[in-house]
Design an enzyme around this catalytic site. Structure first.
Site, mmCIF file in Angstrom:
data_model
loop_
_atom_site.group_PDB
_atom_site.id
_atom_site.type_symbol
_atom_site.label_atom_id
_atom_site.label_comp_id
_atom_site.label_asym_id
_atom_site.label_seq_id
_atom_site.Cartn_x
_atom_site.Cartn_y
_atom_site.Cartn_z
ATOM 1 N N LYS A 68 0.833 -1.210 0.000
ATOM 2 C CA LYS A 68 0.000 0.000 0.000
ATOM 3 C C LYS A 68 0.870 1.264 0.000
ATOM 4 O O LYS A 68 0.618 2.206 -0.760
ATOM 5 C CB LYS A 68 -0.937 -0.015 1.214
ATOM 6 C CG LYS A 68 -1.985 -1.131 1.158
ATOM 7 C CD LYS A 68 -2.951 -1.063 2.314
ATOM 8 C CE LYS A 68 -2.337 -1.526 3.609
ATOM 9 N NZ LYS A 68 -1.992 -2.963 3.602
ATOM 10 N N THR A 69 1.892 1.287 0.848
ATOM 11 C CA THR A 69 2.789 2.449 0.890
ATOM 12 C C THR A 69 3.571 2.571 -0.420
ATOM 13 O O THR A 69 3.771 3.679 -0.940
ATOM 14 C CB THR A 69 3.764 2.332 2.073
ATOM 15 O OG1 THR A 69 3.015 2.196 3.284
ATOM 16 C CG2 THR A 69 4.648 3.558 2.178
ATOM 17 N N ASP A 113 -1.424 6.646 6.452
ATOM 18 C CA ASP A 113 -1.452 5.227 6.795
ATOM 19 C C ASP A 113 -2.339 5.025 8.022
ATOM 20 O O ASP A 113 -2.512 5.941 8.830
ATOM 21 C CB ASP A 113 -0.032 4.737 7.083
ATOM 22 C CG ASP A 113 0.092 3.227 7.000
ATOM 23 O OD1 ASP A 113 -0.867 2.578 6.531
ATOM 24 O OD2 ASP A 113 1.139 2.694 7.393
ATOM 25 N N THR A 162 -5.636 -1.530 7.065
ATOM 26 C CA THR A 162 -5.772 -2.989 7.109
ATOM 27 C C THR A 162 -7.159 -3.378 7.592
ATOM 28 O O THR A 162 -7.498 -4.559 7.600
ATOM 29 C CB THR A 162 -4.720 -3.602 8.056
ATOM 30 O OG1 THR A 162 -4.864 -3.012 9.358
ATOM 31 C CG2 THR A 162 -3.313 -3.344 7.543
ATOM 32 N N ARG A 221 6.663 -8.125 1.426
ATOM 33 C CA ARG A 221 7.516 -7.658 2.522
ATOM 34 C C ARG A 221 8.187 -8.839 3.224
ATOM 35 O O ARG A 221 9.361 -8.769 3.592
ATOM 36 C CB ARG A 221 6.695 -6.849 3.531
ATOM 37 C CG ARG A 221 7.528 -6.363 4.725
ATOM 38 C CD ARG A 221 6.671 -5.607 5.718
ATOM 39 N NE ARG A 221 6.286 -4.298 5.191
ATOM 40 C CZ ARG A 221 5.249 -3.605 5.655
ATOM 41 N NH1 ARG A 221 4.486 -4.099 6.605
ATOM 42 N NH2 ARG A 221 4.976 -2.412 5.146
#
Length: 345
Positions: A68-69, A113, A162, A221
């Protein structure tokens, strides 16, 4: 004391974020996975550029670690705009939000975020900013109170969460583009592992990277994190090259099995099957049995177990599937459709 989980998809801190920043793609063409999402974003960005307007506000939601980032940075780069980063908990006061918004240049991007954790009083200031590019605030009080409308330069807000279900309906309705990020396929994770290994100048066998990708829980990640750990293991215990035996030994040392499950995942399944008779069991009961926080189980453990079909959610609670019994080498209970139901006669 909280246990460290190498396969926890949440960020491990600023050092890991800075490390991953150097591995992130800068354009949509460099992105891997989420093809349909990327195609839709590309169309929206091209249309906005042709109209010389800011991109519609974007909401990205899904499990942690899926990019997302990264997508926020890519969107800003594709739009030729600067990006300002913050998070919901960091915006504790309306003045902090107003200060950030008033410093934005035309068509800039602001990334928030954990946007579901915005305080209610701050969220109220975001509504007119997103809709009309202005901020309304009141000065003085009582009979002398007056409202000042402060115009803002057009901008794009990108929110990431999330837990999309915790967003208020008015906030969610103000996003013109809403995308859900799915877990990556093993093929996409393998491509991510190849690119990371090449950037870090790591020697590898293709099958070794494929094995690592298959244990990455569908999360890029985690792929990058495992690759770093395996690289260290290969450097000290082998000749520095990633081979199947090296990856197997390194991941066994980290407590990760062939399905990408670790000790906490196994403990979750064992508690559900042995302590709670296979379910249904509530998340609070499971958290108490394991001595873990509910949020940890819901955000970190459960999503992957659900995706792999080891656990099912019902209205009455979590239920272990036959695949979970098979994975733990346990005999599943007899299939009784009347189990747990009270007879009417």
């Amino acid at each position: 004391m909280a246990r460290e989980r190498i396969i926890d998809a949440s960020s491990a801190g600023e050092s890991e974020d800075n490390y991953n920043l150097s591995l992130r793609p800068r354009s949509l063409a460099e992105c891997i996975g989420q093809k349909e999402l990327l195609d839709r974003l590309a169309i929206s960005i091209q249309a906005a550029l042709q109209r010389k307007e800011p991109l519609d506000h974007v909401l990205l939601h899904g499990p942690p670690g899926l990019g997302k980032t990264t997508l926020a940075h890519v969107i800003a780069h594709e739009m030729g705009a600067h990006i300002r980063m913050t998070s919901g908990p960091a915006l504790a006061k309306p003045s902090e939000l107003v200060g950030m918004l008033t410093n934005l240049q035309a068509n800039d991007v602001i990334f928030i975020d954990e946007i579901h954790r915005l305080p209610a009083i701050v969220e109220e200031f975001i509504y007119p900013a997103m809709e009309d590019f202005r901020v309304d605030f009141t000065v003085d009080s009582g009979m002398h109170a007056r409202t000042i409308n402060l115009p803002l330069k057009p901008f794009t807000l990108i929110g990431a969460t999330t837990r999309a279900g915790l967003l208020t309906a008015p906030l969610r309705a103000r996003f013109g583009i809403v995308h859900h990020l799915e877990f990556w396929s093993t093929e996409d994770l393998l491509e991510r592992a190849r690119r990371t290994a090449d950037m870090l100048v790591i020697k590898y066998q293709e099958k070794a990277l494929s094995m690592l990708a298959s244990r990455s829980r569908g999360t890029p990640r985690i792929t990058n994190r495992l690759l770093r750990r395996v690289r260290d293991f290969a450097q000290i215990k082998a000749d520095g090259k990633l081979t199947e035996p090296v990856v197997t030994q390194a991941l066994e040392l980290e407590g990760i099995d062939r399905d990408g499950l670790d000790k906490l995942d196994h403990a979750f399944l064992k508690a559900l099957i042995q302590t709670h008779k296979g379910g249904p069991a509530g998340i609070e009961a499971l958290a108490a049995s394991l001595g873990e926080e509910r949020d940890t189980l819901e955000d970190v453990v459960e999503p992957f177990l659900l995706q792999r079909g080891f656990v099912a959610r019902t209205r009455r609670g979590r239920v272990a599937t036959p695949a979970a019994y098979k994975r733990l080498h346990l005999e599943p209970p007899p299939d009784d459709s009347t189990s747990g139901e009270t007879s009417l006669f």
